[in-house]
Design a protein around this motif. Structure first.
Motif, short mmCIF file in Angstrom:
data_model
loop_
_atom_site.label_atom_id
_atom_site.label_comp_id
_atom_site.label_asym_id
_atom_site.label_seq_id
_atom_site.Cartn_x
_atom_site.Cartn_y
_atom_site.Cartn_z
N SER A 176 0.81 -1.22 0.00
CA SER A 176 0.00 0.00 0.00
C SER A 176 0.84 1.27 0.00
O SER A 176 0.34 2.34 -0.31
N GLY A 177 2.11 1.15 0.38
CA GLY A 177 2.96 2.33 0.51
C GLY A 177 2.77 3.07 1.83
O GLY A 177 3.37 4.11 2.07
N ALA A 178 1.93 2.55 2.71
CA ALA A 178 1.70 3.17 4.01
C ALA A 178 2.99 3.14 4.82
O ALA A 178 3.70 2.14 4.83
N VAL A 179 3.26 4.24 5.50
CA VAL A 179 4.52 4.38 6.23
C VAL A 179 4.26 4.70 7.70
O VAL A 179 3.46 5.58 8.02
N TYR A 180 4.96 4.00 8.57
CA TYR A 180 4.99 4.27 10.00
C TYR A 180 6.35 4.88 10.29
O TYR A 180 7.38 4.34 9.87
N VAL A 181 6.39 6.00 10.96
CA VAL A 181 7.65 6.65 11.35
C VAL A 181 7.81 6.52 12.84
O VAL A 181 6.89 6.81 13.60
N GLY A 182 8.98 6.06 13.27
CA GLY A 182 9.25 5.92 14.69
C GLY A 182 10.68 6.26 15.02
O GLY A 182 11.51 6.43 14.13
N GLY A 183 10.95 6.36 16.29
CA GLY A 183 12.31 6.61 16.76
C GLY A 183 12.61 5.66 17.89
O GLY A 183 11.72 5.28 18.66
N SER A 184 13.87 5.25 17.99
CA SER A 184 14.25 4.32 19.04
C SER A 184 15.73 4.46 19.35
O SER A 184 16.53 4.83 18.48
N SER A 185 16.07 4.16 20.59
CA SER A 185 17.47 4.15 20.97
C SER A 185 18.19 2.93 20.42
O SER A 185 19.41 2.88 20.40
N HIS A 186 17.44 1.93 19.95
CA HIS A 186 18.04 0.75 19.31
C HIS A 186 17.09 0.26 18.21
O HIS A 186 16.24 -0.60 18.44
N VAL A 187 17.25 0.83 17.02
CA VAL A 187 16.34 0.58 15.91
C VAL A 187 16.26 -0.90 15.51
O VAL A 187 15.16 -1.41 15.29
N PRO A 188 17.36 -1.64 15.41
CA PRO A 188 17.22 -3.04 15.01
C PRO A 188 16.32 -3.85 15.95
O PRO A 188 15.48 -4.64 15.49
N THR A 189 16.44 -3.62 17.24
CA THR A 189 15.59 -4.33 18.20
C THR A 189 14.15 -3.87 18.08
O THR A 189 13.22 -4.68 18.16
N ARG A 190 13.95 -2.58 17.87
CA ARG A 190 12.58 -2.06 17.74
C ARG A 190 11.90 -2.62 16.50
O ARG A 190 10.72 -2.98 16.54
N ASN A 191 12.63 -2.71 15.40
CA ASN A 191 12.04 -3.27 14.18
C ASN A 191 11.67 -4.74 14.38
O ASN A 191 10.61 -5.19 13.95
N PHE A 192 12.53 -5.50 15.05
CA PHE A 192 12.20 -6.89 15.37
C PHE A 192 10.94 -6.94 16.21
O PHE A 192 10.06 -7.77 15.99
N SER A 193 10.82 -6.03 17.18
CA SER A 193 9.64 -5.98 18.05
C SER A 193 8.37 -5.72 17.24
O SER A 193 7.33 -6.34 17.48
N HIS A 194 8.44 -4.79 16.28
CA HIS A 194 7.28 -4.52 15.41
C HIS A 194 6.84 -5.81 14.72
O HIS A 194 5.66 -6.19 14.75
N LEU A 195 7.78 -6.48 14.05
CA LEU A 195 7.45 -7.67 13.27
C LEU A 195 6.98 -8.82 14.16
O LEU A 195 6.06 -9.57 13.80
N TYR A 196 7.56 -8.95 15.32
CA TYR A 196 7.17 -9.98 16.29
C TYR A 196 5.71 -9.77 16.73
O TYR A 196 4.91 -10.70 16.73
N LYS A 197 5.39 -8.53 17.09
CA LYS A 197 4.01 -8.23 17.53
C LYS A 197 3.01 -8.39 16.39
O LYS A 197 1.90 -8.88 16.60
N LEU A 198 3.39 -7.97 15.19
CA LEU A 198 2.50 -8.13 14.05
C LEU A 198 2.18 -9.60 13.80
O LEU A 198 1.03 -9.97 13.58
N ALA A 199 3.20 -10.44 13.84
CA ALA A 199 3.02 -11.87 13.57
C ALA A 199 2.11 -12.53 14.61
O ALA A 199 1.45 -13.52 14.31
N ARG A 200 2.05 -11.96 15.80
CA ARG A 200 1.22 -12.51 16.86
C ARG A 200 -0.11 -11.78 17.03
O ARG A 200 -0.87 -12.06 17.95
N GLY A 201 -0.37 -10.81 16.14
CA GLY A 201 -1.63 -10.08 16.18
C GLY A 201 -1.74 -9.12 17.35
O GLY A 201 -2.84 -8.81 17.79
N ARG A 202 -0.61 -8.62 17.84
CA ARG A 202 -0.62 -7.79 19.05
C ARG A 202 0.05 -6.42 18.87
O ARG A 202 0.52 -5.84 19.83
N HIS A 203 0.09 -5.92 17.66
CA HIS A 203 0.72 -4.61 17.44
C HIS A 203 -0.16 -3.50 17.99
O HIS A 203 -1.39 -3.56 17.89
#
Length: 111
Positions: free
Chosen positions: A19-46
């Motif tokens: 869709s091209g939809a974009v989420y913008v975020g900030g984190s003190s540790h981006v790689p871990t935050r991105n993993f967290s996004h995908l982990y929560k999405l896969a479990r239906g808990r974002h």
């Protein structure tokens, strides 16, 4: 290290490729935050119901999203730089709904 740029700290985008939809975020540790996004999405808990709905509707799961660091910065500048990119990219103008993260939430995030 407060006055130095940490290569893991910064502003990122999570883009739904279909869709091209974009989420913008900030984190003190981006790689871990991105993993967290995908982990929560896969479990239906974002936390973001719009992103979760896009994920749920996509047959390709995590590969429907692209995570990208758009700017490294030090933690002291994180909220300001996140707001800059939200203003520049205008993710809230998306037809699929408001995808922007809460400004400043990354600085309180443990990752």
């Amino acid at each position: 290290m407060d006055n130095q740029t940490n290569l893991n700290c910064g502003v990122y985008t999570l883009t739904h490729l279909e869709s091209g939809a974009v989420y913008v975020g900030g984190s003190s540790h981006v790689p871990t935050r991105n993993f967290s996004h995908l982990y929560k999405l896969a479990r239906g808990r974002h936390e973001n119901s719009t992103i979760q709905a896009l994920y749920d509707a996509s047959p390709s799961g995590n590969s429907a999203f692209e995570c990208a660091m758009i700017e490294c910065c030090n933690r002291d500048d994180l909220v300001e730089r996140e707001q800059f990119w939200i203003d520049a990219l205008k993710p809230y103008a998306s037809e699929v709904g408001r995808l922007v993260g809460i400004v400043g939430s990354g600085t309180d995030c443990p990752y």
